[in-house]
Scaffold this motif. Structure first.
Motif, PDB file in Angstrom:
ATOM      1  N   LEU A   1       0.865  -1.173   0.000  1.00  0.00           N
ATOM      2  CA  LEU A   1       0.000   0.000   0.000  1.00  0.00           C
ATOM      3  C   LEU A   1       0.899   1.220   0.000  1.00  0.00           C
TER       4      LEU A   1
ATOM      5  N   LYS B   1      -4.497   9.511   0.588  1.00  0.00           N
ATOM      6  CA  LYS B   1      -4.864   8.562  -0.449  1.00  0.00           C
ATOM      7  C   LYS B   1      -3.978   7.339  -0.301  1.00  0.00           C
TER       8      LYS B   1
ATOM      9  N   GLU C   1      -4.453  -4.381  -7.279  1.00  0.00           N
ATOM     10  CA  GLU C   1      -5.224  -5.554  -6.892  1.00  0.00           C
ATOM     11  C   GLU C   1      -5.531  -6.385  -8.120  1.00  0.00           C
TER      12      GLU C   1
ATOM     13  N   VAL D   1      -6.273   0.439  -7.238  1.00  0.00           N
ATOM     14  CA  VAL D   1      -7.345   0.902  -6.354  1.00  0.00           C
ATOM     15  C   VAL D   1      -6.824   2.126  -5.618  1.00  0.00           C
ATOM     16  N   VAL D   2      -7.641   3.169  -5.547  1.00  0.00           N
ATOM     17  CA  VAL D   2      -7.312   4.351  -4.746  1.00  0.00           C
ATOM     18  C   VAL D   2      -8.368   4.476  -3.664  1.00  0.00           C
ATOM     19  N   TRP D   3      -7.923   4.614  -2.452  1.00  0.00           N
ATOM     20  CA  TRP D   3      -8.799   4.821  -1.296  1.00  0.00           C
ATOM     21  C   TRP D   3      -8.487   6.208  -0.775  1.00  0.00           C
ATOM     22  N   TYR D   4      -9.517   6.993  -0.505  1.00  0.00           N
ATOM     23  CA  TYR D   4      -9.354   8.403  -0.148  1.00  0.00           C
ATOM     24  C   TYR D   4     -10.077   8.680   1.161  1.00  0.00           C
ATOM     25  N   LYS D   5      -9.436   9.398   2.053  1.00  0.00           N
ATOM     26  CA  LYS D   5     -10.068   9.795   3.310  1.00  0.00           C
ATOM     27  C   LYS D   5      -9.803  11.263   3.557  1.00  0.00           C
TER      28      LYS D   5
END
Length: 142
Positions: free
Chosen positions: A25, A37, A42, A47-51
């Motif tokens: 990651l 981010k 995968e 995949v991008v995860w944003y918070k």
């Protein structure tokens, strides 16, 4: 944080000299420390995860020797939960009722222009008023 998948993958490959397709990651933070981010590969795509934090800031590690560092899964969770490593206390949990201010956009349809009310907290309709208007609108649509 304007970079998306391709820009982040290029940063990993070119600036960090790492392989973005590795089982890893890659975490990126903004200058204000309120957005992060995560990028990872995968099986057949990135995949991008944003918070984004509504209040407070991420407690980013300090005294880094390198531009990159390796975190354990637990350390990553601590970072994302806002733990301050000195106090070992997470960010306060926030509970909101809706997105937008001062009322959800669906109420704009019910209220029209909100009877000429201005968008100020003192002139915002109460929850009871909103429920009555919604009930009346539902009754009209039956």
């Amino acid at each position: 944080m304007r970079k998306q998948i391709d820009g982040l993958a290029l940063l990993v490959q070119e600036a960090m000299a790492l392989n973005p397709f590795d089982q890893a990651l890659f975490l990126f933070g903004d200058r204000q420390r309120d957005k992060v981010k995560l990028l990872f590969w995968e099986r057949n795509g990135f995949v991008v995860w944003y918070k984004r934090l509504e209040r407070e800031r991420f407690k980013w590690p300090t005294n880094l020797k390198d531009e990159t560092m390796t975190l354990t899964g637990q350390e990553l969770n601590w970072l994302l939960n806002g733990y301050n490593s000195k106090a070992m206390k997470p960010h306060e949990a926030l509970y909101f009722q809706w997105v937008g201010y001062p009322y959800p956009s669906c109420f704009r349809d019910v209220f029209g222009t909100l009877s000429g009310m201005k968008n100020t907290a003192s002139s915002s309709p109460t929850v009871t008023q909103l429920k009555r208007k919604l009930a009346a609108a539902d009754a009209e649509n039956l």
